[in-house]
Design a protein around this motif. Structure first.
Motif, PDB file in Angstrom:
ATOM      1  N   PRO A  64       0.836  -1.213   0.000  1.00  0.00           N
ATOM      2  CA  PRO A  64       0.000   0.000   0.000  1.00  0.00           C
ATOM      3  C   PRO A  64       0.867   1.259   0.000  1.00  0.00           C
ATOM      4  O   PRO A  64       1.884   1.337   0.693  1.00  0.00           O
ATOM      5  N   GLY A  65       0.458   2.223  -0.805  1.00  0.00           N
ATOM      6  CA  GLY A  65       1.235   3.438  -0.963  1.00  0.00           C
ATOM      7  C   GLY A  65       2.259   3.357  -2.066  1.00  0.00           C
ATOM      8  O   GLY A  65       2.868   4.375  -2.434  1.00  0.00           O
ATOM      9  N   GLY A  66       2.475   2.178  -2.616  1.00  0.00           N
ATOM     10  CA  GLY A  66       3.454   1.987  -3.669  1.00  0.00           C
ATOM     11  C   GLY A  66       2.925   2.349  -5.039  1.00  0.00           C
ATOM     12  O   GLY A  66       1.827   2.910  -5.181  1.00  0.00           O
ATOM     13  N   PHE A  67       3.713   2.001  -6.067  1.00  0.00           N
ATOM     14  CA  PHE A  67       3.325   2.349  -7.423  1.00  0.00           C
ATOM     15  C   PHE A  67       3.668   1.220  -8.377  1.00  0.00           C
ATOM     16  O   PHE A  67       4.532   0.375  -8.113  1.00  0.00           O
TER      17      PHE A  67
ATOM     18  N   GLY B 145      -6.469  11.510  -9.492  1.00  0.00           N
ATOM     19  CA  GLY B 145      -5.396  12.064  -8.685  1.00  0.00           C
ATOM     20  C   GLY B 145      -4.309  11.062  -8.324  1.00  0.00           C
ATOM     21  O   GLY B 145      -3.260  11.439  -7.818  1.00  0.00           O
ATOM     22  N   ARG B 146      -4.563   9.770  -8.591  1.00  0.00           N
ATOM     23  CA  ARG B 146      -3.569   8.741  -8.278  1.00  0.00           C
ATOM     24  C   ARG B 146      -3.068   8.022  -9.525  1.00  0.00           C
ATOM     25  O   ARG B 146      -1.912   7.633  -9.591  1.00  0.00           O
ATOM     26  N   PHE B 147      -3.933   7.838 -10.498  1.00  0.00           N
ATOM     27  CA  PHE B 147      -3.583   7.118 -11.721  1.00  0.00           C
ATOM     28  C   PHE B 147      -3.496   8.102 -12.886  1.00  0.00           C
ATOM     29  O   PHE B 147      -4.250   9.078 -12.947  1.00  0.00           O
ATOM     30  N   THR B 148      -2.616   7.788 -13.818  1.00  0.00           N
ATOM     31  CA  THR B 148      -2.481   8.591 -15.031  1.00  0.00           C
ATOM     32  C   THR B 148      -2.401   7.669 -16.235  1.00  0.00           C
ATOM     33  O   THR B 148      -1.558   6.763 -16.274  1.00  0.00           O
ATOM     34  N   ILE B 149      -3.260   7.924 -17.212  1.00  0.00           N
ATOM     35  CA  ILE B 149      -3.238   7.155 -18.452  1.00  0.00           C
ATOM     36  C   ILE B 149      -2.554   7.979 -19.533  1.00  0.00           C
ATOM     37  O   ILE B 149      -2.698   9.208 -19.582  1.00  0.00           O
ATOM     38  N   SER B 150      -1.784   7.296 -20.370  1.00  0.00           N
ATOM     39  CA  SER B 150      -1.123   7.974 -21.476  1.00  0.00           C
ATOM     40  C   SER B 150      -1.003   6.998 -22.643  1.00  0.00           C
ATOM     41  O   SER B 150      -1.131   5.788 -22.464  1.00  0.00           O
TER      42      SER B 150
ATOM     43  N   ASP C 274       1.178   6.298 -26.535  1.00  0.00           N
ATOM     44  CA  ASP C 274       2.242   6.619 -27.463  1.00  0.00           C
ATOM     45  C   ASP C 274       1.829   6.025 -28.805  1.00  0.00           C
ATOM     46  O   ASP C 274       1.961   4.820 -29.015  1.00  0.00           O
ATOM     47  N   ASN C 275       1.330   6.858 -29.684  1.00  0.00           N
ATOM     48  CA  ASN C 275       0.807   6.353 -30.950  1.00  0.00           C
ATOM     49  C   ASN C 275       1.910   5.770 -31.834  1.00  0.00           C
ATOM     50  O   ASN C 275       1.680   4.801 -32.564  1.00  0.00           O
ATOM     51  N   ASP C 276       3.107   6.365 -31.764  1.00  0.00           N
ATOM     52  CA  ASP C 276       4.211   5.852 -32.588  1.00  0.00           C
ATOM     53  C   ASP C 276       4.584   4.429 -32.170  1.00  0.00           C
ATOM     54  O   ASP C 276       4.896   3.586 -33.012  1.00  0.00           O
ATOM     55  N   LYS C 277       4.591   4.207 -30.837  1.00  0.00           N
ATOM     56  CA  LYS C 277       4.965   2.886 -30.330  1.00  0.00           C
ATOM     57  C   LYS C 277       3.756   1.969 -30.184  1.00  0.00           C
ATOM     58  O   LYS C 277       3.901   0.809 -29.803  1.00  0.00           O
ATOM     59  N   LYS C 278       2.566   2.499 -30.473  1.00  0.00           N
ATOM     60  CA  LYS C 278       1.342   1.708 -30.387  1.00  0.00           C
ATOM     61  C   LYS C 278       1.167   1.142 -28.979  1.00  0.00           C
ATOM     62  O   LYS C 278       0.893  -0.052 -28.805  1.00  0.00           O
ATOM     63  N   MET C 279       1.364   2.021 -27.990  1.00  0.00           N
ATOM     64  CA  MET C 279       1.301   1.612 -26.592  1.00  0.00           C
ATOM     65  C   MET C 279       0.329   2.498 -25.817  1.00  0.00           C
ATOM     66  O   MET C 279       0.135   3.669 -26.152  1.00  0.00           O
ATOM     67  N   VAL C 280      -0.235   1.912 -24.762  1.00  0.00           N
ATOM     68  CA  VAL C 280      -0.977   2.692 -23.791  1.00  0.00           C
ATOM     69  C   VAL C 280      -0.473   2.285 -22.416  1.00  0.00           C
ATOM     70  O   VAL C 280      -0.157   1.118 -22.191  1.00  0.00           O
ATOM     71  N   TYR C 281      -0.378   3.264 -21.531  1.00  0.00           N
ATOM     72  CA  TYR C 281       0.203   3.050 -20.216  1.00  0.00           C
ATOM     73  C   TYR C 281      -0.765   3.478 -19.127  1.00  0.00           C
ATOM     74  O   TYR C 281      -1.617   4.349 -19.332  1.00  0.00           O
ATOM     75  N   LEU C 282      -0.586   2.886 -17.954  1.00  0.00           N
ATOM     76  CA  LEU C 282      -1.326   3.314 -16.775  1.00  0.00           C
ATOM     77  C   LEU C 282      -0.334   3.418 -15.619  1.00  0.00           C
ATOM     78  O   LEU C 282       0.155   2.393 -15.131  1.00  0.00           O
ATOM     79  N   GLN C 283      -0.038   4.639 -15.238  1.00  0.00           N
ATOM     80  CA  GLN C 283       0.809   4.871 -14.084  1.00  0.00           C
ATOM     81  C   GLN C 283      -0.078   4.909 -12.855  1.00  0.00           C
ATOM     82  O   GLN C 283      -0.989   5.736 -12.769  1.00  0.00           O
ATOM     83  N   MET C 284       0.193   4.021 -11.910  1.00  0.00           N
ATOM     84  CA  MET C 284      -0.638   3.903 -10.712  1.00  0.00           C
ATOM     85  C   MET C 284       0.201   4.242  -9.490  1.00  0.00           C
ATOM     86  O   MET C 284       1.157   3.522  -9.176  1.00  0.00           O
ATOM     87  N   ASN C 285      -0.153   5.322  -8.827  1.00  0.00           N
ATOM     88  CA  ASN C 285       0.553   5.769  -7.623  1.00  0.00           C
ATOM     89  C   ASN C 285      -0.366   5.669  -6.417  1.00  0.00           C
ATOM     90  O   ASN C 285      -1.586   5.556  -6.552  1.00  0.00           O
ATOM     91  N   SER C 286       0.227   5.730  -5.245  1.00  0.00           N
ATOM     92  CA  SER C 286      -0.534   5.693  -3.987  1.00  0.00           C
ATOM     93  C   SER C 286      -1.532   4.544  -3.990  1.00  0.00           C
ATOM     94  O   SER C 286      -2.722   4.721  -3.681  1.00  0.00           O
ATOM     95  N   LEU C 287      -1.048   3.383  -4.333  1.00  0.00           N
ATOM     96  CA  LEU C 287      -1.939   2.227  -4.471  1.00  0.00           C
ATOM     97  C   LEU C 287      -2.539   1.819  -3.130  1.00  0.00           C
ATOM     98  O   LEU C 287      -1.899   1.934  -2.070  1.00  0.00           O
TER      99      LEU C 287
ATOM    100  N   THR D 237      -3.752  -8.464 -16.527  1.00  0.00           N
ATOM    101  CA  THR D 237      -2.557  -8.580 -15.706  1.00  0.00           C
ATOM    102  C   THR D 237      -2.969  -8.310 -14.252  1.00  0.00           C
ATOM    103  O   THR D 237      -3.712  -7.377 -13.962  1.00  0.00           O
ATOM    104  N   LEU D 238      -2.494  -9.153 -13.347  1.00  0.00           N
ATOM    105  CA  LEU D 238      -2.929  -9.089 -11.957  1.00  0.00           C
ATOM    106  C   LEU D 238      -2.126  -8.059 -11.177  1.00  0.00           C
ATOM    107  O   LEU D 238      -0.894  -8.081 -11.195  1.00  0.00           O
ATOM    108  N   VAL D 239      -2.843  -7.199 -10.473  1.00  0.00           N
ATOM    109  CA  VAL D 239      -2.239  -6.239  -9.555  1.00  0.00           C
ATOM    110  C   VAL D 239      -2.732  -6.574  -8.152  1.00  0.00           C
ATOM    111  O   VAL D 239      -3.936  -6.620  -7.906  1.00  0.00           O
ATOM    112  N   THR D 240      -1.785  -6.812  -7.255  1.00  0.00           N
ATOM    113  CA  THR D 240      -2.116  -7.121  -5.872  1.00  0.00           C
ATOM    114  C   THR D 240      -1.468  -6.085  -4.966  1.00  0.00           C
ATOM    115  O   THR D 240      -0.243  -5.911  -5.007  1.00  0.00           O
ATOM    116  N   VAL D 241      -2.285  -5.406  -4.183  1.00  0.00           N
ATOM    117  CA  VAL D 241      -1.785  -4.392  -3.256  1.00  0.00           C
ATOM    118  C   VAL D 241      -2.002  -4.931  -1.842  1.00  0.00           C
ATOM    119  O   VAL D 241      -3.121  -5.033  -1.360  1.00  0.00           O
TER     120      VAL D 241
END
Length: 113
Positions: free
Chosen positions: A13-16, A64-69, A71-84, A107-111
């Motif tokens: 908890p609190g990690g990213f 306020g905790r997660f950010t989606i972004s 990259d069209n060139d790399k054909k990627m989508v990301y989810l930065q998850m903070n303060s989990l 993909t499994l995320v376990t906090v």
């Protein structure tokens, strides 16, 4: 459209964590990308989406905790998850919309401490 998600794992908890999703196939038809999650015994819910014009939308629970972004060139989508939080524990699915819903394998995320 094929989607390959990665980046899940165990975090305290609190990690990213940062989730990544690689898109392939008919990607030119995609107008929205995003992430959904499904906790045990619950329905699959939207976490964050992003349009082709880079406009994000977030579930209230992650604002306020997660950010989606993307990259069209790399054909990627990301989810930065903070303060989990423990309640973020779920299988996270990458999603792409091109007139129909396309899903990655999850993909499994376990906090947990």
């Amino acid at each position: 459209v094929q989607l390959q998600a990665s980046g899940g794992g165990l975090v305290q908890p609190g990690g990213f964590l940062r989730l990544s999703c690689a898109a392939s196939g008919s990607i030119s038809s995609i107008n929205r990308l995003g992430w959904f999650r499904q906790a045990p015994g619950k329905q699959r819910d939207m976490v964050a989406t992003i349009t082709s014009g880079d406009r994000p939308n977030y579930a209230d629970s992650v604002k306020g905790r997660f950010t989606i972004s993307r990259d069209n060139d790399k054909k990627m989508v990301y989810l930065q998850m903070n303060s989990l939080k423990p309640e973020d524990t779920a299988v996270y699915y990458c999603w792409a919309f091109n007139g129909r819903n396309n899903w990655g394998q999850g993909t499994l995320v376990t906090v947990s401490s």
